[in-house]
Design a protein around this motif. Sequence first.
Motif, PDB file in Angstrom:
ATOM      1  N   LYS A  11    -100.951 -78.298 -16.076  1.00  0.00           N
ATOM      2  CA  LYS A  11    -101.374 -79.508 -15.374  1.00  0.00           C
ATOM      3  C   LYS A  11    -102.896 -79.531 -15.298  1.00  0.00           C
ATOM      4  O   LYS A  11    -103.517 -78.522 -14.981  1.00  0.00           O
ATOM      5  N   LEU A  12    -103.467 -80.682 -15.572  1.00  0.00           N
ATOM      6  CA  LEU A  12    -104.908 -80.863 -15.418  1.00  0.00           C
ATOM      7  C   LEU A  12    -105.152 -81.655 -14.138  1.00  0.00           C
ATOM      8  O   LEU A  12    -104.370 -82.556 -13.807  1.00  0.00           O
ATOM      9  N   PRO A  15    -105.951 -85.765 -15.761  1.00  0.00           N
ATOM     10  CA  PRO A  15    -105.486 -85.970 -17.142  1.00  0.00           C
ATOM     11  C   PRO A  15    -106.351 -87.018 -17.852  1.00  0.00           C
ATOM     12  O   PRO A  15    -106.904 -87.910 -17.197  1.00  0.00           O
ATOM     13  N   GLN A  50    -101.890 -83.594 -23.223  1.00  0.00           N
ATOM     14  CA  GLN A  50    -102.470 -83.142 -21.956  1.00  0.00           C
ATOM     15  C   GLN A  50    -101.967 -83.996 -20.789  1.00  0.00           C
ATOM     16  O   GLN A  50    -101.656 -83.476 -19.711  1.00  0.00           O
ATOM     17  N   THR A  51    -101.852 -85.298 -21.016  1.00  0.00           N
ATOM     18  CA  THR A  51    -101.376 -86.218 -19.976  1.00  0.00           C
ATOM     19  C   THR A  51     -99.903 -85.966 -19.676  1.00  0.00           C
ATOM     20  O   THR A  51     -99.501 -85.910 -18.519  1.00  0.00           O
ATOM     21  N   TYR A  53     -98.119 -83.136 -20.187  1.00  0.00           N
ATOM     22  CA  TYR A  53     -97.955 -81.852 -19.501  1.00  0.00           C
ATOM     23  C   TYR A  53     -98.416 -81.945 -18.039  1.00  0.00           C
ATOM     24  O   TYR A  53     -97.798 -81.369 -17.154  1.00  0.00           O
ATOM     25  N   SER A  54     -99.473 -82.708 -17.800  1.00  0.00           N
ATOM     26  CA  SER A  54     -99.985 -82.867 -16.440  1.00  0.00           C
ATOM     27  C   SER A  54     -98.985 -83.585 -15.538  1.00  0.00           C
ATOM     28  O   SER A  54     -98.965 -83.379 -14.327  1.00  0.00           O
TER      29      SER A  54
END
Length: 190
Positions: A11-12, A15, A50-51, A53-54
Motif C-alpha cells: 500500500k502506498l 497512490p 501501484q494503485t 495494490y494500494s
Amino acid sequence: MPTSILVEKKKLAKPPLDIHYLGDRVLRQPAKRIASVDEEIRRIIVAMLQTMYSADGIGLAAPQVGIHKQLIVIDCELDKPEAPPLILINPTIKKYGKALAKDQEGCLSIPGVYLDVQRPETLELAYRDESGRPRTLKADGLLARAIQHEMDHLNGVLFVDRVENELALTEELKKKGFSFQHVQHIAQGA
C-alpha cells in the motif's frame, strides 16, 4: 508468462492514480484500443498496479482510473510477492466455457459492496502483453471471473449491472452511500 513489469505489492500512502466511483460518467465510456505498446503505456501499467495494490484489489481496468484505453492489470495472488501480475492489453475473449458459476464480486469503484454475479467458469483469451507481443490464455475460477469483471469495465459495464437480486443490490448500494439509479441492468447472457 512472467511480466517484465514488477511492482512491490504494498500500500502506498498516496497512490499515483485516483479511482472513480459508481455514478461517475467516466466509468460508462467504452475504452479505445491501444495502437502501440510503448514506454507511456508501461508507465500507466506501473501506476495502475501501484494503485490496485494500494486499494487491496486483485484487478483494475484503465477506465476505473479515468484512462480510456483497453488495458487491465490483474493479480489474484496478492499474498505471493514473487507471483507476477497479469497485464492485458486489447484483450478479446475468444471462447467461453459452457458451465456457469455464481459467486460474490466486489469492485474498487464500488467499495464495500459485494454481491453474487453469474458468469462462465472458463474462458480463452487473446491479448497483448506489456511488450506488445500477442498472447493467448485459458483461465478458470477466480482468474476467469476477474478477467470478465475487468473486461466489462472496458465496455462501460459494472458488476452491479449484472446482479439479478435487485433487492439485495438496492440495500447494499444504499448501505454504502451509492444510488441504484446509476445501475444499468444487462440481460443475462449479454
